[in-house]
Enzyme design. Sequence first.
Site, PDB file in Angstrom:
ATOM      1  N   GLN A 136      42.959  -9.632  46.448  1.00  0.00           N
ATOM      2  CA  GLN A 136      43.801  -8.908  45.485  1.00  0.00           C
ATOM      3  C   GLN A 136      43.848  -7.426  45.822  1.00  0.00           C
ATOM      4  OE1 GLN A 136      45.545 -10.515  43.213  1.00  0.00           O
ATOM      5  NE2 GLN A 136      46.521  -8.663  42.413  1.00  0.00           N
ATOM      6  N   VAL A 166      51.903  -5.894  40.398  1.00  0.00           N
ATOM      7  CA  VAL A 166      50.682  -6.362  41.057  1.00  0.00           C
ATOM      8  C   VAL A 166      49.473  -5.890  40.260  1.00  0.00           C
ATOM      9  CG1 VAL A 166      49.309  -6.357  43.173  1.00  0.00           C
ATOM     10  CG2 VAL A 166      51.808  -6.240  43.307  1.00  0.00           C
ATOM     11  N   ALA A 167      48.587  -6.811  39.962  1.00  0.00           N
ATOM     12  CA  ALA A 167      47.401  -6.475  39.167  1.00  0.00           C
ATOM     13  C   ALA A 167      46.371  -5.746  40.016  1.00  0.00           C
ATOM     14  CB  ALA A 167      46.785  -7.738  38.588  1.00  0.00           C
ATOM     15  N   SER A 170      43.462  -9.558  37.784  1.00  0.00           N
ATOM     16  CA  SER A 170      44.471 -10.587  38.038  1.00  0.00           C
ATOM     17  C   SER A 170      44.035 -11.940  37.488  1.00  0.00           C
ATOM     18  CB  SER A 170      44.724 -10.723  39.541  1.00  0.00           C
ATOM     19  OG  SER A 170      45.540 -11.849  39.806  1.00  0.00           O
ATOM     20  N   HIS A 187      44.846 -14.612  38.728  1.00  0.00           N
ATOM     21  CA  HIS A 187      44.602 -15.468  39.885  1.00  0.00           C
ATOM     22  C   HIS A 187      43.122 -15.521  40.253  1.00  0.00           C
ATOM     23  CE1 HIS A 187      48.711 -16.542  40.951  1.00  0.00           C
ATOM     24  NE2 HIS A 187      49.073 -15.296  40.703  1.00  0.00           N
ATOM     25  N   ASP A 239      51.522 -19.721  41.012  1.00  0.00           N
ATOM     26  CA  ASP A 239      52.912 -19.320  41.158  1.00  0.00           C
ATOM     27  C   ASP A 239      53.691 -20.532  41.631  1.00  0.00           C
ATOM     28  OD1 ASP A 239      52.232 -16.791  40.388  1.00  0.00           O
ATOM     29  OD2 ASP A 239      52.318 -15.910  42.398  1.00  0.00           O
ATOM     30  N   GLU A 291      57.540 -12.828  34.636  1.00  0.00           N
ATOM     31  CA  GLU A 291      57.442 -13.640  35.865  1.00  0.00           C
ATOM     32  C   GLU A 291      57.666 -15.105  35.468  1.00  0.00           C
ATOM     33  OE1 GLU A 291      53.656 -12.869  37.649  1.00  0.00           O
ATOM     34  OE2 GLU A 291      54.205 -10.862  38.351  1.00  0.00           O
ATOM     35  N   HIS A 333      55.127 -17.728  37.096  1.00  0.00           N
ATOM     36  CA  HIS A 333      53.679 -17.610  36.917  1.00  0.00           C
ATOM     37  C   HIS A 333      53.235 -18.416  35.692  1.00  0.00           C
ATOM     38  CE1 HIS A 333      49.798 -15.254  37.268  1.00  0.00           C
ATOM     39  NE2 HIS A 333      49.709 -15.717  36.029  1.00  0.00           N
TER      40      HIS A 333
END
Length: 424
Positions: free
Chosen positions: A308, A337-338, A343, A345, A352, A395, A398
């Site tokens: 990330q 973007v985190a 994030s 993720h 995604d 998003e 997502h």
Amino acid sequence: MKIRPVTLVLCLLLVAGAIAIALIAPDTMAAKQRLAVELSATPTPTADVRSMLQVTPDPNNTPTPTPLLLKLGAKNDEVRRLQQRLQELGYYHGEVDGQFGPGTRDAVVLFQAQHGLDADGIAGDTTRTRLYSSSAQPCQPTATPTPTAAALLKKGDRGEDVRRMQEALKALGYYNGAIDGDFGGGTEEAVRLFQRQNGLDVDGIAAKMTFSALYSENARQITLTPTPDPDSLPILVSRAHPIGENDWPRDLVKLANVVPSTVAKIKGSDIQGDRTAVNALVEMLAAANAQGVTNWQISAGYRSYQYQQQLFDRQVQEYRNQGFSQANAVSATRQTVADPGTSEHHTGLAFDVTSPGSVFKGTPEQVWLHRHCWEYGFIIRYQEDKEAITGYLAECWHIRYVGLPHSLDMRDRNLCLEEYLGDV
């Protein structure tokens, strides 16, 4: 008187015969006389053995008998006796048939080794004397040797080493597939799970450390992860609720190993996700395919803290290349973007989902996802009317796994995760 021709011929023949007899007779008489002499001759005397001296054998010169050797290929009663004795002592477990085969040889070797004899597998006088004596000891079982494993096994390998590894993993509860000697996706996931629960590097490749743990006497049985409590609240990861660099999910699986290629395309072979979330994802996409919505691709899943950081820095640099100041580049990057540690993720619960070869928004897949993902425990994490709360632009691709019944409750009440958890 006139003599007839026939009579004349007969007379001539008689005269010739008389002459022949006169010539042969002397030789015949001589042969007859010689025969009479030979018949009257004294015969050669036969030896009378009763008149001979009896010879006594020399005890110091007695021939040495050939020693009895029982070895591979022998077949007789002595072999049968040998097998019976070895069986009594626990060295031999085959049939007592009088045939010295490989099993008998191995039993002899074991007996010899445990009695300090030359372990050659041949039962000579020394071995048999010890075997039949009262000092012969029963077989002492030896520990089962650790299987010799290949130096390294990985996905795509085949053979007996893979089969033996699958058997060991299955016995410990990590593997539930076929024992076929084929290192496929299921075997890789079993290796990864074993590595994770045994404190090893989780790479799905079986090498020295993995083999040592797997084949040791203290190999650990699988620890089952309890089913999540549906009443427990989902985790929130955001700028206000970051996670640490070492806070990573413990039960990740590779999507390529568990998501059928007929259900969705996996963009990268190393994309991972939480096992429970991935199982729900497969169920959801299989249902979509059954309804004729089939053009699915998983473009992202779990991301490490370090990865990330790379994504964030890359986006910042792109803005800097466009003339942004550092502060403005960072601010612009944070819209899409985190920051590392913030994030979703990182949890392994976010994916995604896209359609290969097209913009996702407006596709049948995007429409189906937004309508049905809630039924499988997923939410659309960043929605258009929630940007001010989530802090991110919408998003549509997502999704985040929160589990049932949370996802349905959030859908029915039109709540984003922050609102649902009261973090607003």
